[in-house]
Write an enzyme that holds these catalytic residues in place. Structure first.
Site, PDB file in Angstrom:
ATOM      1  N   ASP A 617       0.846  -1.182   0.000  1.00 16.06           N
ATOM      2  CA  ASP A 617       0.000   0.000   0.000  1.00 16.06           C
ATOM      3  C   ASP A 617       0.892   1.246   0.000  1.00 16.06           C
ATOM      4  O   ASP A 617       1.882   1.317   0.734  1.00 16.06           O
ATOM      5  CB  ASP A 617      -0.864  -0.033   1.266  1.00 16.06           C
ATOM      6  CG  ASP A 617      -1.946   1.011   1.262  1.00 16.06           C
ATOM      7  OD1 ASP A 617      -2.863   0.908   0.430  1.00 16.06           O
ATOM      8  OD2 ASP A 617      -1.878   1.941   2.097  1.00 16.06           O
ATOM      9  N   GLU A 647       1.540   0.235  -4.853  1.00 20.36           N
ATOM     10  CA  GLU A 647       1.044   1.535  -5.306  1.00 20.36           C
ATOM     11  C   GLU A 647       2.217   2.509  -5.294  1.00 20.36           C
ATOM     12  O   GLU A 647       2.583   3.023  -4.237  1.00 20.36           O
ATOM     13  CB  GLU A 647      -0.034   2.055  -4.356  1.00 20.36           C
ATOM     14  CG  GLU A 647      -1.299   1.236  -4.332  1.00 20.36           C
ATOM     15  CD  GLU A 647      -2.311   1.869  -3.380  1.00 20.36           C
ATOM     16  OE1 GLU A 647      -3.430   2.127  -3.815  1.00 20.36           O
ATOM     17  OE2 GLU A 647      -1.962   2.123  -2.222  1.00 20.36           O
TER      18      GLU A 647
END
Ligand SMILES: [Ca+2]
Ligand SMILES: [Ca+2]
Length: 1020
Positions: A617, A647
């Site tokens: 993340d 990400e």
């Protein structure tokens, strides 16, 4: 990610940053709490500069402004006439209003105090400058000055140099300290107090045990590189005497103060992350933290807490056990008793100076290295995971499905609770639990098996580490009945218990190395969650699927790690407070022991739970070096290569490598670490994740009608602007289908030269470094975003076909395809743009492929969607939209067919960027058709070596997003014997079966909203 607001930062970071700055200015506009207080003063007259001045000792008599340029009547002579004497006072100090001539643009001045009729002293040996604001003529202007500081500040807060609630100086290494923006000159002292209690007031620094004098110096090159955002800050040398006692200094309060002419002009506390690393990391990093076992099987507890004054081990039913510190590493340890193993639960009591708490506090904390815990993470278990009680039957010997190459991956993003909470074929006790994956013949398991048989390789689970937000015992499930399509009752019912219910995405980590308890059948017994988690992994492996865990090392839920080593684990801003750009308390993996916590807990999952990869993340907030170290060390520990992707957005306080080289898209090329591609996502869906209002409808994409099937907002005919937007989207998709390989050439141009929001559209070295997707847990589901954008008149079956076009675009590309669970079943969340806390009701999946619940869920949560409700109502009540079971099954079956096509040949899964450059081309790139993409993959490179398995002499993918049949002639293929891929020729989709190739002319015909693949078998 908790709130989904980080999606697609490339285009939005600037706007958000500006909004944040705007908020900050507004918040400070009324005079801050740091002694501003000018709100008590009269308004500043137009054409007037109000000069505020602060002297540490409050001795203002005689002090005034000598300004030789700027005032309507400038000062002349010496000590000056006129001289603008400070008379009025406010919370900051004194001030004087000076009428100025705005046309001069600035005021040149100094501050002086007459000592005789012809002599004066200056407060500082500098000439000062105030630049006039553009509106000074109409609104007036204020500036703030401080004794001993030549700078001109635009707010009282900015000028306040004395504030020991803040920590504006950074102790970077034992011998070096920096203090950004500190004026030159004066004397710098490092004060220390073992128990805290330092104050700074008119009488100077009080309450310290002593001080060391620091001297100006320069930073060594290594420190300038390591702390690149501090490289030009004023630097100071720490004297040898202070270095000798650095360990004890770091256990107490530290204040640096600048004295000028005997007065304290600046004072602040210290940020100590750098010096802690310098002093301790080399010794601490190799240690085994948490609980391990000695040769006699006794548990050895180790906690890194170098600033702690004492640490005690609290084992249930036992007296407190004082732990012993190794002064070289800062690791406290205690060797316990064998009877505690696999039975006892424990916490630590850490006595430590806390800047935030303003003194020495005693914190009861859980072990950040906890392997498992009791309910709601109150205590960690003394657990030896290699013991039988933690293992399901067959665990040790079970087979992990091998993966030949990372390019072979196809990923399915699934939430543990979503998988079974709504599945009536799962026994009630297993619904929403890890063990649901191990139940035979449920709808959900059968669906995963079908996907795996067709070619799915990885299930990527939303967070499964111990998270904070789901009650692990007694969570509630609200009773909701289907209401009208636009009822606001279901969402209100969900909202009423949203923090007590059993659902949350889980982007709120507490214990990185322990399984979440709410997914276990018994959260209170720490062995159960371990055993059942392993059962889940084993079951997925048994289906031929690999397991990827979603990990969130960029923030934690709350700042609980600060209770162990205050001021260490979190990234601090210039004032010494925790950055929150990720939504929550940003961690700081640029420091050694946070990086170690990340790597060690990743190893736990790879080794103890045999998982096969990690999705990071907000990976752009993690240093690239930390990611690379993690990959190397975790693969080595596991003895096999795992999959790593994340990400890789570029935003926040770390953006543009300001603090360190980030693991962001542009930096990942050639690392083998993948990143989600916002390029192909936005092109398929249209618009971007932060669209609001009519833009959500107006900005159509390749899959939902841009130009070739305009909705009512875009007019009945395609304008040239709309066409060029579509053709730009189609080029972004072509580059995505080429794996975003940076040196792929499209239409005579390098992929890296194509623009995407100011960044290069092509940015990878190898195709498996990109994750191609059209939907993910963040934002609207693919189905929902399409309903905003497709014409309201489109039929349900056409809408289903648009879904297949979008997913087929992802599945036919080089690069790793990624599906959000249920996208192949037209999954809807009732248009919700952020379902992180929207409960089971809006996150349901029907694995029986009967319904997607559209039109029965009601309006999505007011918290996240209310501003869009008026736009949503007509869509939610559009009778053309709800799919029939046949539409859902047709979508599923078409996706399964495309998975089979992908699995059939590695020509669709090329291993390297070089292969993509040599083998992939787009015959239509120079002659674009609306809604059509034609990709050709040849079986042989120019040197005769095969492309992938070289199974076909030619493979041609045609994606026709338009509702009508399209033809395309590829002259180079005239006379070749291509035919529809056997999987599709015998496939589920009758319309696709009508696709054709006229060999004589080289003309392909593709039905509307279809993905067709033609192949020409390689010759003998
Ligand atoms: Ca938990
Ligand atoms: Ca909830």
């Amino acid at each position: 990610m908790t709130n989904g607001t980080k999606w697609g930062w490339s285009r939005w970071a600037m706007a958000l940053a500006m909004a944040a700055v705007g908020g900050l200015l507004a918040a400070c506009g009324g005079g801050g709490s740091d002694g501003g207080g000018h709100d008590e003063a009269a308004a500043v007259p137009a054409g007037t500069l109000r000069v505020h001045y602060q002297r540490a000792a409050g001795d203002y008599d005689g002090w005034g402004v000598y300004a030789w340029r700027g005032p309507t009547t400038p000062s002349s002579g010496w000590p000056g006439s006129p001289r603008f004497v400070f008379t009025a006072s406010d919370g900051f100090g004194r001030y004087v209003d000076i009428p100025v001539d705005p046309s001069l643009g600035r005021m040149d001045f100094l501050l002086n105090r007459p000592t005789s009729a012809s002599e004066a002293e200056k407060d500082q040996d500098c000439d000062r400058v105030a630049t006039f604001a553009a509106d000074i003529a109409t609104r007036g202007q204020e500036i703030w000055l401080k004794q001993g500081d030549c700078a001109t500040y635009d707010s009282a807060q900015a000028a306040s140099g004395v504030n020991i609630n803040h920590a504006r100086a950074m102790w970077l290494s034992a011998s070096r300290l920096v203090w950004p923006d500190l004026p030159a000159g004066g004397e710098l002292r490092l004060y220390h107090a073992a128990q805290g209690g330092i104050t700074v007031g008119a009488a100077g620094v009080q309450g310290a045990d002593g001080f060391h004098t620091l001297s100006p110096t320069t930073l060594e090159a290594a420190l300038r590189e390591r702390f690149r955002h501090l490289a030009s800050a004023p630097a100071f040398a720490v004297p040898v005497a202070a270095q000798a006692e650095v360990r004890s200094l770091l256990k107490g309060q530290l204040v640096v103060a600048r004295l000028f002419q005997g007065q304290v002009t600046h004072a602040t506390q210290l940020q100590i992350q750098g010096v802690l690393d310098d002093v301790y990391a080399a010794q601490a990093r190799p240690q085994t933290l948490g609980v391990s076992f000695d040769g006699q099987g006794r548990p050895v507890f180790r906690l890194w807490a170098p600033t702690a004054r004492s640490v005690e081990l609290a084992v249930d039913g036992q007296p407190l056990r004082p732990m012993t510190e190794d002064p070289n590493s800062g690791v406290w340890s205690y060797t316990g008793e064998t009877s505690w193993v696999n039975d006892a639960y424990y916490t630590y009591r850490v006595q430590v100076y806390s800047r935030q708490d303003g003194g020495v506090v005693t914190n009861t904390v859980t072990d950040p290295y906890a392997l498992t815990l009791n309910a709601n993470s109150e205590k960690a278990m003394v657990a030896r995971l290699s013991d039988a009680m933690f293992k399901p039957t067959g665990w040790d010997g079970h087979a992990i499905p091998p993966l030949q190459a990372p390019s072979d991956s196809v990923i399915y993003e699934l939430h543990v609770r979503d998988f079974s909470a709504n599945d009536a074929t799962v026994p009630a006790a297993h619904r929403g639990k890890y063990t649901a994956f191990a139940q035979a013949n449920t709808d959900g398991v059968r669906h995963l098996q079908a996907l795996a048989a067709a070619g799915l390789t990885h299930v990527h689970l939303l967070p499964t580490y111990d998270l904070a937000t789901i009650p692990e015992t007694g969570c509630v499930t609200p009773t909701i009945t289907a209401a009208g399509p636009t009822s606001d009752v279901p969402q209100a019912t969900v909202a009423a218990t949203k923090d007590e219910d059993c659902f949350n995405w889980g982007y709120d980590p507490r214990h990185y190395g322990a399984p979440e308890g709410s997914y276990a059948s018994d959260a209170a017994d720490g062995a159960v969650r371990v055993r059942e988690f392993r059962q889940m992994v084993q079951a997925l492996h048994g289906m031929g699927l690999r397991v990827v865990l979603d990990v969130v090392y960029n923030h934690t839920s709350g700042s609980f790690l600060d209770r162990i080593v205050p001021g260490y684990y979190y990234r601090l801003n210039g004032d010494g407070f925790i950055e929150r750009s990720t939504c929550c308390e940003n961690t700081a993996p640029e420091y050694a022991m946070m990086e170690k916590l990340m790597i060690d807990t990743l190893k736990t999952w790879a080794v103890e739970y045999k998982v096969d990869g990690f999705r990071f993340d907000i990976m752009g907030h993690i240093p690239l070096a930390a990611m690379q170290a993690a990959r190397t060390e975790v693969d080595a520990a596991a003895g096999r290569p795992l999959l790593y992707y994340g990400e890789a957005w570029n935003f926040g306080e770390v953006a543009d490598d300001r603090q360190f080289v980030q693991a962001r898209q542009a930096n990942l090329r050639g690392t083998g670490i993948g990143s989600f591609s916002d390029r192909i996502r936005d092109a398929i869906r249209g618009g971007g994740p932060f669209d609001a209002g009519d833009d959500v409808l107006r900005r159509q994409g390749f899959a939902n009608g841009r130009c070739y099937d305009n909705n009512a907002l875009n007019g009945s005919t395609c304008t040239s602007d709309q066409r060029s937007e579509l053709h730009y989207q189609q080029n972004l998709i072509r580059l995505g289908l080429a794996g975003s390989v940076h040196d792929f050439v499209l239409n005579g141009r390098l992929a890296s030269s194509y623009d995407y929001g100011g960044q290069s559209a092509g940015y990878t070295a190898d195709p498996y470094e990109v994750i191609n997707y059209a939907g993910v847990h963040d934002g609207e589901t693919l189905f929902d975003i399409n309903q905003f954008k497709l014409p309201s008149t489109a039929t349900a079956s056409e809408r289903a076909r648009a879904q297949v076009v979008a997913l087929g675009t992802v599945l036919m590309g080089q690069g790793i395809p990624f599906l959000h669970a249920g996208d192949e079943l037209l999954r809807s969340k009732s248009l919700d743009r952020d379902s992180y806390n929207a409960g089971d009701w809006f996150n349901r999946i029907d694995w029986s492929a009967t319904t997607n619940f559209f039109g029965t869920m009601g309006l999505p949560s007011a918290e996240k969607n209310r501003v869009e409700w008026d736009r949503m109502r007509p869509i939610l009540s559009n009778a053309n939209i709800p799919p029939s079971a046949a539409d859902i099954r047709a979508t599923r079956d078409a996706v399964l067919d495309l998975l089979r096509v992908r699995r059939d040949t590695t020509m669709l899964r090329l291993r390297s960027g070089a292969d993509v450059r040599e083998c992939v081309s787009f015959p239509d790139a120079a002659d674009q058709r609306d809604g059509l993409i034609v990709m050709r993959i040849v079986g042989r490179k120019s040197d005769g070596s095969p492309c992938g398995d070289g199974r076909y002499a030619n493979l041609v993918v045609l994606i026709n997003a338009a509702p009508v049949d399209q033809t395309y002639s590829v002259a180079a293929l005239a006379g070749r014997s291509l035919s529809l891929h056997p999987v599709l020729a015998n496939g589920s989709d009758a319309r696709v079966r009508g696709a054709s190739f006229a060999s004589g002319s080289g003309v392909f015909t593709v039905p509307g909203r279809s993905v067709a693949v033609f192949v020409e078998p390689a010759g003998p």
